[in-house]
Write a protein that holds these residues in place. Structure first.
Motif, PDB file in Angstrom:
ATOM      1  N   SER A  10       5.829   4.926 -16.295  1.00  0.00           N
ATOM      2  CA  SER A  10       4.588   5.243 -15.578  1.00  0.00           C
ATOM      3  C   SER A  10       4.664   4.625 -14.189  1.00  0.00           C
ATOM      4  CB  SER A  10       3.386   4.684 -16.339  1.00  0.00           C
ATOM      5  OG  SER A  10       3.320   5.233 -17.640  1.00  0.00           O
ATOM      6  N   PHE A  11       4.080   5.334 -13.193  1.00  0.00           N
ATOM      7  CA  PHE A  11       4.177   4.906 -11.807  1.00  0.00           C
ATOM      8  C   PHE A  11       2.774   4.871 -11.187  1.00  0.00           C
ATOM      9  CE2 PHE A  11       8.297   6.415 -12.869  1.00  0.00           C
ATOM     10  CZ  PHE A  11       9.200   5.688 -12.092  1.00  0.00           C
ATOM     11  N   GLY A  12       2.535   3.832 -10.405  1.00  0.00           N
ATOM     12  CA  GLY A  12       1.316   3.727  -9.615  1.00  0.00           C
ATOM     13  C   GLY A  12       1.680   3.560  -8.156  1.00  0.00           C
ATOM     14  N   VAL A  13       1.104   4.394  -7.275  1.00  0.00           N
ATOM     15  CA  VAL A  13       1.509   4.442  -5.873  1.00  0.00           C
ATOM     16  C   VAL A  13       0.302   4.140  -4.988  1.00  0.00           C
ATOM     17  CG1 VAL A  13       2.683   5.812  -4.109  1.00  0.00           C
ATOM     18  CG2 VAL A  13       3.117   6.262  -6.540  1.00  0.00           C
ATOM     19  N   THR A  14       0.570   3.423  -3.891  1.00  0.00           N
ATOM     20  CA  THR A  14      -0.480   3.168  -2.922  1.00  0.00           C
ATOM     21  C   THR A  14       0.144   2.973  -1.555  1.00  0.00           C
ATOM     22  OG1 THR A  14      -2.424   1.811  -2.402  1.00  0.00           O
ATOM     23  CG2 THR A  14      -0.470   0.665  -3.219  1.00  0.00           C
ATOM     24  N   GLN A  15      -0.674   3.184  -0.521  1.00  0.00           N
ATOM     25  CA  GLN A  15      -0.232   2.988   0.866  1.00  0.00           C
ATOM     26  C   GLN A  15      -1.140   1.960   1.515  1.00  0.00           C
ATOM     27  OE1 GLN A  15      -0.229   6.512   3.315  1.00  0.00           O
ATOM     28  NE2 GLN A  15       0.070   5.371   5.220  1.00  0.00           N
ATOM     29  N   HIS A  16      -0.570   1.138   2.359  1.00  0.00           N
ATOM     30  CA  HIS A  16      -1.354   0.104   3.029  1.00  0.00           C
ATOM     31  C   HIS A  16      -2.359   0.738   3.982  1.00  0.00           C
ATOM     32  CE1 HIS A  16      -1.986  -2.740   6.465  1.00  0.00           C
ATOM     33  NE2 HIS A  16      -2.308  -3.513   5.435  1.00  0.00           N
ATOM     34  N   VAL A  17      -3.562   0.190   3.946  1.00  0.00           N
ATOM     35  CA  VAL A  17      -4.614   0.622   4.864  1.00  0.00           C
ATOM     36  C   VAL A  17      -4.935  -0.539   5.799  1.00  0.00           C
ATOM     37  CG1 VAL A  17      -5.584   2.271   3.225  1.00  0.00           C
ATOM     38  CG2 VAL A  17      -6.418  -0.082   3.239  1.00  0.00           C
ATOM     39  N   PRO A  18      -5.410  -0.259   7.019  1.00  0.00           N
ATOM     40  CA  PRO A  18      -5.674  -1.322   8.003  1.00  0.00           C
ATOM     41  C   PRO A  18      -6.629  -2.380   7.438  1.00  0.00           C
ATOM     42  CG  PRO A  18      -5.739   0.827   9.062  1.00  0.00           C
ATOM     43  CD  PRO A  18      -5.636   1.089   7.606  1.00  0.00           C
ATOM     44  N   GLY A  19      -6.301  -3.632   7.744  1.00  0.00           N
ATOM     45  CA  GLY A  19      -7.135  -4.742   7.316  1.00  0.00           C
ATOM     46  C   GLY A  19      -6.889  -5.221   5.904  1.00  0.00           C
ATOM     47  N   GLU A  20      -5.969  -4.602   5.198  1.00  0.00           N
ATOM     48  CA  GLU A  20      -5.704  -4.943   3.797  1.00  0.00           C
ATOM     49  C   GLU A  20      -4.626  -6.018   3.711  1.00  0.00           C
ATOM     50  OE1 GLU A  20      -5.341  -2.217  -0.159  1.00  0.00           O
ATOM     51  OE2 GLU A  20      -3.863  -1.851   1.416  1.00  0.00           O
TER      52      GLU A  20
END
Length: 410
Positions: A372-382
């Protein structure tokens, strides 16, 4: 010609001091020390016995009334006494209470049987009291110190005698040796060390030092010729050892991926770089589905092979020298994709998911291995923690939705 008879300078000094100090202080000091030891020991043992006998009735009531807190407080009071190092109470029901420094236990505790309250017959617990050797020796040292004042004048005379002997037979020659050593430079390596000793002094440790300097000078002169080569060899060995140490501290030995320690350091650097150059940064969390079942049914050896094959599969499918993967813990991996948007990262994760299943077919025929895979992208201020938490949340959602999938979907 035979070498002069070796006569240690320490032996000469000890004989001289022994004649003066032993006759004056040994007899008095030995008698005084023995008497003080026995006297302090008897007084110390009596105090420990009185402490135990005084607290047995109180502990009996607390044990009978089943009051653990009261028992602990009483034991702490006992352990707070300077004579006591450690105290242990074992109740017949199996409970154990203790207080003090456990490192002060020994094989000679004072044991006291605790009877029921108001009953001379029967035992409801056993109290063990360990003496505090530090307190015993403090008192002994104090007693001996007071006694030592009685022959302080004798000690002063002995010190004066020793100082005279050391100055005459040791300090002056060693000062010359120290001066020679301080003036020893590369262009003076061939100059021998010479000492002016009185005639008939005999061969002693000072002469051994002079001979040692001569041997050392000869060895240094012969060693300088190949010194550069040895330095280069040692430098190469040190660099190799440092590289091996660095690899052991940063690489997971099972999978060959980066370990959690290096990941924690490098992910912050990746995030700082993405912010500085305003580039995208994506993170993928991966978890092998039902890995515990694989270990239980196929064995841990095959489970290790699954992890190794998964790591190798990821390295084949990722961009070399750009993307990187780390073993986050157990069967969980984290993949970092610099300069990658969320749609591209989702597509990469889906490609990894399919490739992983295919690569496991040869390893585990008849058993399907998925992830299983979980994906995310960095957002400003994080922050890094927030980025990883969002990726972990996506992984958790993928597992909750039935596993063997990538979230979010395109």
């Amino acid at each position: 010609m035979s070498a002069p008879l070796f006569r240690p300078i320490a032996t000469t000094l000890i004989r001289s001091v022994f004649l003066w100090a032993t006759l004056c202080a040994l007899a008095i000091g030995s008698i005084q020390a023995a008497y003080s030891y026995i006297h302090v020991q008897d007084r110390f043992e009596l105090a420990v016995r009185e402490i135990g006998q005084t607290n047995v009735p109180l502990l009996s009531v607390s044990i009978w009334d089943i009051e653990p807190e009261a028992i602990r407080r009483q034991l702490e009071v006992i352990a707070a006494r300077p004579e006591i190092g450690y105290v242990s109470l074992t109740v017949t029901t199996g409970q154990t209470f203790s207080a003090g420094d456990k490192g002060l236990t020994n094989d000679r505790p004072r044991r006291f049987d605790i009877p029921p309250p108001g009953r001379p017959v029967g035992v409801i617990g056993n109290l063990e009291i360990f003496e505090n050797p530090a307190a015993f020796y403090r008192e002994l040292i104090y007693t001996l110190g007071i006694a030592s004042l009685g022959y302080g004048v004798l000690t002063l005379l002995i010190c004066i005698l020793i100082a005279y002997l050391l100055k005459r037979d040791l300090e002056r020659p060693l000062r010359r040796v120290a001066q020679f050593a301080s003036e020893l430079t590369p262009n003076r390596l061939t100059i021998p060390l010479e000492l002016a000793r009185s005639p008939g002094h005999g061969r002693d440790e000072i002469d051994l030092v002079v001979e040692g300097f001569s041997v050392l000078q000869s060895g240094i002169n012969s060693h300088i010729a190949n010194l550069d080569e040895q330095v280069a060899q040692r430098t190469a060995e040190l660099e190799s050892a440092l590289a091996a140490i660095h690899r052991l501290s940063t690489i997971d030995p099972l999978t060959g991926c980066f370990n959690r320690r290096l990941f924690n350091e490098r992910i912050q650097e990746e995030l700082d770089r993405a912010i500085r150059y305003q580039r995208a940064l994506a993170v993928i969390f991966c978890d092998i589905d039902h890995f515990k079942r694989i270990n239980d049914t196929c064995g841990h050896l095959l489970g290790d092979q699954v992890l190794q094959e998964a790591a190798e599969c990821f390295r084949r499918e990722l961009r070399g020298h750009i993307d990187w993967v780390a073993r986050y813990g157990g069967e969980e991996f984290v993949i970092v994709l610099p300069e990658t948007s969320l749609p591209a990262a989702i597509a990469t994760a889906e490609r990894l998911r399919l490739a992983l299943t295919e690569s496991m077919v040869a390893l585990l025929p008849g058993l399907t291995v998925t992830a299983s895979f979980g994906v995310t992208q960095h957002v400003p201020g994080e922050t890094v923690q927030e980025l990883l938490q969002r990726a972990d949340n996506q992984l958790y959602a993928a597992k909750a939705a039935g596993r063997n999938q990538t979230l979010p979907r395109l």
